[in-house]
Design an enzyme around this catalytic site. Sequence first.
Site, mmCIF file in Angstrom:
data_model
loop_
_atom_site.group_PDB
_atom_site.id
_atom_site.type_symbol
_atom_site.label_atom_id
_atom_site.label_comp_id
_atom_site.label_asym_id
_atom_site.label_seq_id
_atom_site.Cartn_x
_atom_site.Cartn_y
_atom_site.Cartn_z
ATOM 1 N N ARG A 1 -3.515 2.837 -10.659
ATOM 2 C CA ARG A 1 -4.869 3.301 -10.360
ATOM 3 C C ARG A 1 -4.956 3.884 -8.940
ATOM 4 N NH1 ARG A 1 -8.661 2.781 -6.473
ATOM 5 N NH2 ARG A 1 -8.164 0.566 -6.320
ATOM 6 N N ASP A 2 -4.850 3.036 -7.945
ATOM 7 C CA ASP A 2 -5.001 3.464 -6.557
ATOM 8 C C ASP A 2 -3.943 4.507 -6.196
ATOM 9 O OD1 ASP A 2 -5.731 3.609 -3.901
ATOM 10 O OD2 ASP A 2 -4.902 1.670 -3.348
ATOM 11 N N HIS B 247 -4.708 -6.173 1.171
ATOM 12 C CA HIS B 247 -4.357 -4.828 0.709
ATOM 13 C C HIS B 247 -4.034 -3.985 1.939
ATOM 14 C CE1 HIS B 247 -5.156 -1.484 -2.353
ATOM 15 N NE2 HIS B 247 -4.984 -0.825 -1.227
ATOM 16 N N HIS C 227 -1.948 -0.825 3.988
ATOM 17 C CA HIS C 227 -1.332 0.498 3.893
ATOM 18 C C HIS C 227 -0.285 0.625 4.990
ATOM 19 C CE1 HIS C 227 -4.057 2.858 1.061
ATOM 20 N NE2 HIS C 227 -4.387 1.598 0.935
ATOM 21 N N CYS D 177 -5.553 7.246 0.404
ATOM 22 C CA CYS D 177 -6.982 7.438 0.215
ATOM 23 C C CYS D 177 -7.334 8.861 0.610
ATOM 24 C CB CYS D 177 -7.782 6.449 1.051
ATOM 25 S SG CYS D 177 -9.553 6.763 0.920
ATOM 26 N N ASN E 174 0.215 2.990 0.106
ATOM 27 C CA ASN E 174 0.111 1.546 0.022
ATOM 28 C C ASN E 174 1.460 0.908 0.340
ATOM 29 O OD1 ASN E 174 -2.589 0.879 -1.278
ATOM 30 N ND2 ASN E 174 -1.860 2.498 -2.637
#
Lengths: 314, 314
Positions: free
Chosen positions: B27-28, B221, B223, B254, B263
């Site tokens: 997804r991300d 989470h 990065h 993002c 990520n």
Amino acid sequence: MRRPQVEPPPSATGLAGPVRIYEVGARDGLQNEQTLVPAETKAELVRRLVDAGLETIEVTSFVSPRWVPQLADAEEVITLLGPLGLGHQRPVLTPNERGLDRALALGVSSVAIFGSATETFAQKNLASTVDGQMAMFEPVVRRAKDAGAWVRGYLSMCFGDPWEGEVPVERVASVARRLVDLGVDELSIGDTIGVGTPGHVVRVLEALHDKGIGVETVAVHFHDTYGQALANSLEAIRHGVRVVDSSAGGLGGCPYARSATGNLATEDLVWALEGLGIETGVDLSKLVATSAWMAEQLGRTSASRVVRALSQPE
Amino acid sequence: MRRPQVEPPPSATGLAGPVRIYEVGARDGLQNEQTLVPAETKAELVRRLVDAGLETIEVTSFVSPRWVPQLADAEEVITLLGPLGLGHQRPVLTPNERGLDRALALGVSSVAIFGSATETFAQKNLASTVDGQMAMFEPVVRRAKDAGAWVRGYLSMCFGDPWEGEVPVERVASVARRLVDLGVDELSIGDTIGVGTPGHVVRVLEALHDKGIGVETVAVHFHDTYGQALANSLEAIRHGVRVVDSSAGGLGGCPYARSATGNLATEDLVWALEGLGIETGVDLSKLVATSAWMAEQLGRTSASRVVRALSQPE
């Protein structure tokens, strides 16, 4: 983007300063480039690193040009640098007595030798054995000390060997003990192929301690092949190590070891240490500009994530 | 090269398991690719991740196709996956009630909402305010819970904001408290632009604790924009966090935040955790093969250092 100015809690993380960065980009980094970098560019790299606040900078290596053609200009680099290239904070690699003679003739007063914890890498890198390398290093260290020089001993393949696989920590510690017994002032423990993880770091430090080698003598040298270099360096700092090797822009690797990609990038280390409130004396924006400039000379992108993030067009 | 099998000393590092990996690549990761990936390729990625042993896999997002065209095929991906795409271990992002309706209609039973700790990013990402996003999330969480679904709340920009700069930890904690009060089962604290360092991680966890949000509710989470993601994740684990977000092959970033690159790569995290003796259930070679395959579909090199090292020609 600036790093957030959050008051660090060293007690909560166990991480506290000061930490001395031992900058290896000019030697370890450039020796592994395919491109032959001109001596003047190498000298300029060192000048810029000094200007960016790096105190300890390994300048070059007096290895045989037959082995590493990239370093055939060691004399020229030192000469171009003048006083800036000499002193206890400007070590050079001297793999053997011939290299030491060349270095001492130029007024160098800080040298390093480079050994292997494993037999296979001693063979591949030095065409010797672990015993053979000690015999080769003994007169180098003795004569360097007699000349008043500071001496560092690198020990490579301390966390794994691409041919032998696992390297027992006891073996690492016993070869390390032999280097220390030769008289080196500092011992740099290298994860040449970047396979180690933080628990392994602690085991190696414990094994060294069991052989009477305390953290005050130890530096750590991690490669980022598997993305572990920063985490491992911070773990070593947490356990008392106060000298960390890193390479501006993540330059370097090892041409004789498969999968051995870049060193820990100095910028990524500085970012972490500053965030932890650990002083490094480095001006990060000058250092990033230096690595961006060097990457341009080499015609490629820097391996440092900080350099890539901060040298993006705004 | 295999990771050395060194017996880990969890007591010495403070790192102990188990850790649940929350895989966000499908997804991300893919939502931030320029390439429009076919739904069948996305479904195949999820199947391969399941086969590689990842238990929790965020599958897709039911965001408006006008906002993120890469995710216009959410229904199709879920349908292609059949039972493999449903259940509490297959969350999907549902930014609003419309998205929730679409997800529930397909039998989804695990959803996530995505909020911002800062006003500027609430504006940029959701065209709203921090208050406005809470008003938008309230019926989503309530109706999801009424339908028996598990709900995760993401909170982004917890360590810095590209427009606002520093984000006070107290502010992060108070917005987090509002998400928890809405009824989310898990709170994922995001360093969307990757600027945080380990000391900052501890400060955020402390601030959350002060607001009554314990580590058992928290996921992290990170990065890797500045190379800090693994060190930060390990620091969170050291302080009791047991859920870590990561992305196979380091996919993602993002699109609305400058400098927000990939990520944390799941492979780099698994390498570290395995080395620390922390079970993940992941078959690393299968995962590396999956990410190498995905990178091929995207026509580029994987961002994961482990993937690059292990998928080199031998």
